[in-house]
Write a protein that holds these residues in place. Structure first.
Motif, PDB file in Angstrom:
ATOM      1  N   GLU A   1      -6.873  28.505   7.286  1.00 26.33           N
ATOM      2  CA  GLU A   1      -5.543  27.342   6.892  1.00 26.33           C
ATOM      3  C   GLU A   1      -6.362  26.494   5.770  1.00 26.33           C
ATOM      4  O   GLU A   1      -5.775  25.723   5.120  1.00 26.33           O
ATOM      5  N   LEU A   2      -6.906  25.746   6.520  1.00 24.97           N
ATOM      6  CA  LEU A   2      -8.323  24.303   6.027  1.00 24.97           C
ATOM      7  C   LEU A   2      -8.514  25.017   4.977  1.00 24.97           C
ATOM      8  O   LEU A   2      -8.671  24.188   3.898  1.00 24.97           O
TER       9      LEU A   2
ATOM     10  N   ILE B   1     -14.109  22.622   8.607  1.00 24.69           N
ATOM     11  CA  ILE B   1     -14.376  23.715   8.377  1.00 24.69           C
ATOM     12  C   ILE B   1     -16.336  24.491   8.440  1.00 24.69           C
ATOM     13  O   ILE B   1     -15.884  25.554   9.873  1.00 24.69           O
ATOM     14  N   VAL B   2     -16.533  23.725   8.132  1.00 23.31           N
ATOM     15  CA  VAL B   2     -18.255  23.704   9.050  1.00 23.31           C
ATOM     16  C   VAL B   2     -18.332  23.747  10.248  1.00 23.31           C
ATOM     17  O   VAL B   2     -18.760  24.969  11.007  1.00 23.31           O
TER      18      VAL B   2
ATOM     19  N   PHE C   1      -8.204  23.252   0.644  1.00 24.86           N
ATOM     20  CA  PHE C   1      -9.036  22.820   0.563  1.00 24.86           C
ATOM     21  C   PHE C   1      -8.501  23.125  -0.959  1.00 24.86           C
ATOM     22  O   PHE C   1      -8.867  22.202  -1.701  1.00 24.86           O
ATOM     23  N   ALA C   2      -8.608  24.293  -0.967  1.00 23.54           N
ATOM     24  CA  ALA C   2      -8.190  24.880  -2.630  1.00 23.54           C
ATOM     25  C   ALA C   2      -7.384  23.762  -3.502  1.00 23.54           C
ATOM     26  O   ALA C   2      -6.708  23.576  -4.201  1.00 23.54           O
ATOM     27  N   LYS C   3      -6.200  23.354  -2.558  1.00 20.73           N
ATOM     28  CA  LYS C   3      -5.065  22.673  -3.704  1.00 20.73           C
ATOM     29  C   LYS C   3      -5.259  21.614  -3.563  1.00 20.73           C
ATOM     30  O   LYS C   3      -4.987  20.789  -4.604  1.00 20.73           O
TER      31      LYS C   3
ATOM     32  N   ALA D   1     -11.397  15.855   1.006  1.00 24.17           N
ATOM     33  CA  ALA D   1     -12.084  17.170   0.701  1.00 24.17           C
ATOM     34  C   ALA D   1     -13.189  16.891   1.417  1.00 24.17           C
ATOM     35  O   ALA D   1     -13.367  18.829   2.004  1.00 24.17           O
ATOM     36  N   LYS D   2     -13.652  16.534   1.485  1.00 16.06           N
ATOM     37  CA  LYS D   2     -14.999  16.301   2.295  1.00 16.06           C
ATOM     38  C   LYS D   2     -14.560  16.237   3.657  1.00 16.06           C
ATOM     39  O   LYS D   2     -15.414  17.406   4.857  1.00 16.06           O
ATOM     40  N   SER D   3     -13.751  15.841   3.955  1.00 12.21           N
ATOM     41  CA  SER D   3     -13.265  15.629   5.912  1.00 12.21           C
ATOM     42  C   SER D   3     -12.596  17.216   5.963  1.00 12.21           C
ATOM     43  O   SER D   3     -13.417  17.491   7.126  1.00 12.21           O
ATOM     44  N   ILE D   4     -12.317  17.767   4.774  1.00 11.38           N
ATOM     45  CA  ILE D   4     -11.503  18.882   5.458  1.00 11.38           C
ATOM     46  C   ILE D   4     -12.940  19.772   5.212  1.00 11.38           C
ATOM     47  O   ILE D   4     -13.177  21.273   5.555  1.00 11.38           O
TER      48      ILE D   4
END
Length: 253
Positions: free
Chosen positions: A184-185, A169-170, A189-191, A162-165
């Motif tokens: 898409e990311l 995104i940032v 992340f939500a999943k 999650a941190k990587s995604i």
């Protein structure tokens, strides 16, 4: 605003903790007296405190109670958490018995029905102390996890993913990249967050365990803030039973 059912035991545990000053109790809830603050405090408020919100008679009453709580807990409410930097008031848009806190903007919003429900200043201060605890602990969504998750391999793996995604995104947003990739990311992340929530429920053996843990922590810390301010412990119990009648012994929904 969601408060634990075993509030009577909570108050007794905290009174005992007040005597021991830092000795952790063997039984739940396990709150160490004096540990009332955690996390980075935002340097600026994210939402203005407008006149309609903060200067009604109900809001003035809330701020007077907040001043008493803050004065009794100077080590907690300092270095960025002074009352002057907070926005406490009544939201006319809230039509149910409720209070909502936005820790990152140091904002506490009560509904008028909740203020009217409180029979005494102590009852209102009980809810306010709980909401202020959300601020002092900086309960911002999914940034805090129940203690057992810090040693759970599956959870820690998802947390790293999650941190990587989130970093991707940032980076894409900063570079003003194709928004489709960001969408898409975000979905990915939500999943992963859903998997993390499911794992917390499995480890703690209850539904919605993450939120329950955050709310119980706010109960415990809020109770300490409340006790230090010299309010009657009975008021803490009474407002919870009044606002959540299904939690009260011998009372139905």
């Amino acid at each position: 605003m969601r408060l634990v059912n075993s509030i009577v035991f909570l108050m007794l545990a905290l009174v005992s903790a007040a005597c021991s000053r830092g000795e952790r109790q063997d039984a739940q809830p396990q709150h160490t007296w004096g540990e009332t603050r955690r996390g980075l405090i935002p340097s600026t408020q994210g939402r203005p405190c407008n006149i309609e919100f903060s200067t009604t008679p109900e809001a003035v009453r809330l701020n007077a109670l907040a001043a008493r709580i803050v004065a009794a807990n100077p080590q907690t409410f300092s270095d960025g958490l002074e009352l002057s930097k907070m926005c406490i008031g009544v939201d006319p848009g809230l039509q149910v018995v409720d209070a909502r806190t936005t820790p990152e903007s140091l904002r506490v919003a009560f509904s008028r029905p909740l203020v009217q429900l409180a029979q005494t200043d102590g009852e209102l201060a009980a809810v306010l102390s709980h909401e202020l605890a959300h601020i002092t602990l900086q309960h911002s969504g999914f940034s805090e996890f129940p203690p057992r998750m810090n040693v759970d391999p599956a959870f820690l793996r998802w947390k790293a993913d999650a941190k990587s995604i989130q970093d991707q995104i940032v980076a894409l947003a900063t570079a003003k990249a194709d928004p489709q990739k960001i969408f898409e990311l975000n979905a990915e992340f939500a999943k992963i967050l859903a998997l993390m929530n499911q794992r917390i429920d499995e480890v703690y053996g209850e539904s919605n365990a993450h939120l329950n843990w955050i709310e119980q922590e706010a109960d415990e810390v809020g109770a300490e803030l409340f006790i230090r301010a010299g309010f009657k412990q009975e008021d803490f119990v009474q407002i919870l039973w009044t606002s959540h009648p299904s939690d009260a012994p011998g009372r139905g929904v």
